[in-house]
Design a protein around this motif. Structure first.
Motif, PDB file in Angstrom:
ATOM      1  N   GLN A 264       0.829  -1.209   0.000  1.00 16.48           N
ATOM      2  CA  GLN A 264       0.000   0.000   0.000  1.00 16.48           C
ATOM      3  C   GLN A 264       0.861   1.256   0.000  1.00 16.48           C
ATOM      4  O   GLN A 264       0.570   2.225  -0.719  1.00 16.48           O
ATOM      5  CB  GLN A 264      -0.934  -0.014   1.204  1.00 16.48           C
ATOM      6  CG  GLN A 264      -2.095  -0.988   1.076  1.00 16.48           C
ATOM      7  CD  GLN A 264      -2.975  -1.010   2.303  1.00 16.48           C
ATOM      8  OE1 GLN A 264      -2.555  -0.627   3.403  1.00 16.48           O
ATOM      9  NE2 GLN A 264      -4.206  -1.461   2.153  1.00 16.48           N
ATOM     10  N   GLU A 265       1.925   1.252   0.805  1.00 15.96           N
ATOM     11  CA  GLU A 265       2.822   2.409   0.816  1.00 15.96           C
ATOM     12  C   GLU A 265       3.487   2.592  -0.544  1.00 15.96           C
ATOM     13  O   GLU A 265       3.615   3.719  -1.045  1.00 15.96           O
ATOM     14  CB  GLU A 265       3.887   2.230   1.899  1.00 15.96           C
ATOM     15  CG  GLU A 265       3.354   2.293   3.319  1.00 15.96           C
ATOM     16  CD  GLU A 265       2.720   3.646   3.627  1.00 15.96           C
ATOM     17  OE1 GLU A 265       3.238   4.658   3.129  1.00 15.96           O
ATOM     18  OE2 GLU A 265       1.705   3.678   4.355  1.00 15.96           O
ATOM     19  N   LEU A 266       3.896   1.477  -1.159  1.00 13.74           N
ATOM     20  CA  LEU A 266       4.508   1.556  -2.491  1.00 13.74           C
ATOM     21  C   LEU A 266       3.529   2.098  -3.518  1.00 13.74           C
ATOM     22  O   LEU A 266       3.877   2.971  -4.334  1.00 13.74           O
ATOM     23  CB  LEU A 266       5.003   0.169  -2.900  1.00 13.74           C
ATOM     24  CG  LEU A 266       5.560   0.052  -4.324  1.00 13.74           C
ATOM     25  CD1 LEU A 266       6.782   0.941  -4.493  1.00 13.74           C
ATOM     26  CD2 LEU A 266       5.920  -1.403  -4.639  1.00 13.74           C
ATOM     27  N   LEU A 267       2.292   1.626  -3.483  1.00 15.38           N
ATOM     28  CA  LEU A 267       1.288   2.096  -4.446  1.00 15.38           C
ATOM     29  C   LEU A 267       0.973   3.567  -4.233  1.00 15.38           C
ATOM     30  O   LEU A 267       0.794   4.325  -5.200  1.00 15.38           O
ATOM     31  CB  LEU A 267       0.019   1.253  -4.315  1.00 15.38           C
ATOM     32  CG  LEU A 267       0.138  -0.219  -4.734  1.00 15.38           C
ATOM     33  CD1 LEU A 267      -1.181  -0.938  -4.525  1.00 15.38           C
ATOM     34  CD2 LEU A 267       0.584  -0.342  -6.181  1.00 15.38           C
ATOM     35  N   LYS A 268       0.920   4.002  -2.970  1.00 14.42           N
ATOM     36  CA  LYS A 268       0.643   5.423  -2.700  1.00 14.42           C
ATOM     37  C   LYS A 268       1.776   6.299  -3.221  1.00 14.42           C
ATOM     38  O   LYS A 268       1.530   7.354  -3.826  1.00 14.42           O
ATOM     39  CB  LYS A 268       0.452   5.626  -1.200  1.00 14.42           C
ATOM     40  CG  LYS A 268      -0.853   5.058  -0.652  1.00 14.42           C
ATOM     41  CD  LYS A 268      -0.950   5.249   0.851  1.00 14.42           C
ATOM     42  CE  LYS A 268      -2.244   4.644   1.400  1.00 14.42           C
ATOM     43  NZ  LYS A 268      -2.331   4.777   2.879  1.00 14.42           N
TER      44      LYS A 268
END
Length: 447
Positions: free
Chosen positions: A187-191
């Motif tokens: 999720q952090e990578l996608l954000k």
């Protein structure tokens, strides 16, 4: 023929010699000096108003000469003027044709850069649209990971409701914690990737705006030069502009003009390439994250299946032992009943033996004898009492064994209930919930 652009110098007209500068001997009679002069009063009035014949001829000669000179100068001036007019007309026509050609060449240059800018603008618009589609995929994938995360956290919370001793940190919990951590990292990578996409889209739009402004200037310039190229000597909307032939201080050179558009296109190409590379990175990220999530999900599901199989096996073993315990409890209850009956059965013989001994104690005098019957009755009472004590001891042991069996039964039933609860949580709650995991296409952002 004089060269175009070089001013022709008019030849000086022949000068007429004034009368006063003629030789004095011609004018001497007229001036009344010299050998032919007369001082007669009778002819004084006639002489003073007349020129001499030579003077008259000389005067006519001067007039002729001056007329010839002026006519000759005028003819030469007309010839030169005609020649100059032809030269200037040819020069003007040639210069105008050359200027029209230069304007046409300039139109080609402007059209080339305008076309390049237009192509670059269209490419940037298309690339920005593709990048926006990738951004939508990222947002969909991010939403799908939130479903993953909620399922993983729900599994962990459900398994907290397991009862002791099944409330253990088993392999399933380890894999669920790994899954939750993996989802958070994804999720952090996608954000972060979404932020990069938004930034790149803004850079694309900024560069597109710069190219559009340059294209707009080229279009306006093209229209102006096209209108200028259509001007000719028969145009009705032409007029004098004396100050228009001056160069503007802020005017660019052809090199700086071309470099400006070239730099704009270069920067646009650079942003377009960065956008293409970012889209490729997004494809790899979405593919890898979806693959990682599915692999971790499969590992967790396998751990769930293994754990459920272990608990099923333990539950079956507990049920098997419970079945045996229940059978043993029944047998022990029958044994206790038999022991009690055996003790009861010994009471009557004991009463008989004790009654016999009691009655024989009343034998009179010498007949109160320790005979064989007396010894056998005493031995019988001892044997019966020992048997009853042994039976009572065994009965006590059997009753304690029955109590232990009942406790074991209750413990086994509790353990079976705990295992059933754990199996229900893992299989019916957790694994059933995990069956609603998003598909790979949804994780990749296509749905």
């Amino acid at each position: 023929m004089s060269h175009p652009g070089v001013l022709l110098t008019k030849e000086p007209a022949p000068q007429t010699i004034p009368v006063s500068e003629l030789p004095m001997k011609v004018y001497e009679p007229a001036l009344n000096i010299g050998p032919d002069s007369s001082s007669g009063l009778a002819t004084a009035g006639f002489r003073t108003a007349k020129y001499l014949l030579e003077e008259w001829h000389q005067h006519n000669y001067g007039v002729y000469h001056e007329a010839f000179a002026d006519r000759d100068h005028s003819e030469r001036c007309r010839h030169e003027s005609k020649h100059l007019a032809a030269l200037t007309a040819e020069l003007a026509q040639r210069t105008q044709q050359d200027s029209t050609t230069k304007v046409g060449e300039r139109l080609q240059d402007i059209h080339f850069w305008k076309s390049e800018l237009q192509r670059e603008i269209e490419d940037l618009v298309a690339e920005t649209g593709l990048l926006a589609a990738q951004k939508l995929r990222l947002e969909r994938a991010l939403d799908a990971t939130s479903i993953f995360y909620s399922i993983a956290m729900d599994n962990l919370q459900c398994r907290e409701r397991r009862q002791s001793p099944d409330l253990v940190r088993d392999q399933v919990e380890v894999e669920l914690l790994k899954e939750a951590e993996l989802i958070r990292n994804i999720q952090e990578l996608l954000k972060r990737t979404v932020k990069q996409v938004v930034n790149q889209m803004q850079l694309n739009r900024d560069q597109k705006q710069i190219c559009e402004m340059d294209w707009s200037d080229k279009l306006e310039t093209y229209n102006i030069d096209e209108k200028c190229g259509r001007y000719n000597n028969q145009s009705t909307n032409i007029q004098f502009h004396p100050t228009s032939a001056m160069f503007e201080d802020s005017a660019s050179t052809p090199e700086t003009w071309a470099k400006h558009s070239h730099d704009n296109i270069y920067r646009a190409e650079r942003e377009k390439l960065a956008s293409i590379n970012l889209r490729a990175v997004i494809d790899n990220i979405l593919h890898d994250t979806a693959e990682d999530l599915r692999l971790q999900s499969d590992v967790a599901n396998e751990a769930f299946a293994t754990r459920c199989a272990e608990m099923e096996d333990a539950k079956h073993k507990l049920e098997h032992h419970l079945k045996k315990i229940l059978k043993e409890i029944g047998d022990q209850e029958h044994n206790i009943a038999a022991l009690k009956q055996a003790i009861k059965d010994k009471e009557t013989p004991l009463k008989v033996a004790q009654t016999r001994l009691y009655d024989r104690s009343f034998r009179p005098n010498i007949d109160l004898c320790k005979d064989a019957a007396q010894f056998r009755l005493v031995s019988e009472v001892g044997e019966l009492t020992a048997s009853i004590e042994a039976l009572k001891e065994k009965l006590e042991g059997s009753e304690q064994a029955l109590v232990n069996l009942e406790a074991t039964r209750m413990n086994l039933e509790k353990e079976i209930a705990v295992k059933a609860n754990s199996i229900f949580i893992d299989r019916q709650k957790c694994m059933a919930h995990r069956a609603r995991y998003p598909t790979v296409l949804k994780l990749a952002g296509y749905q």
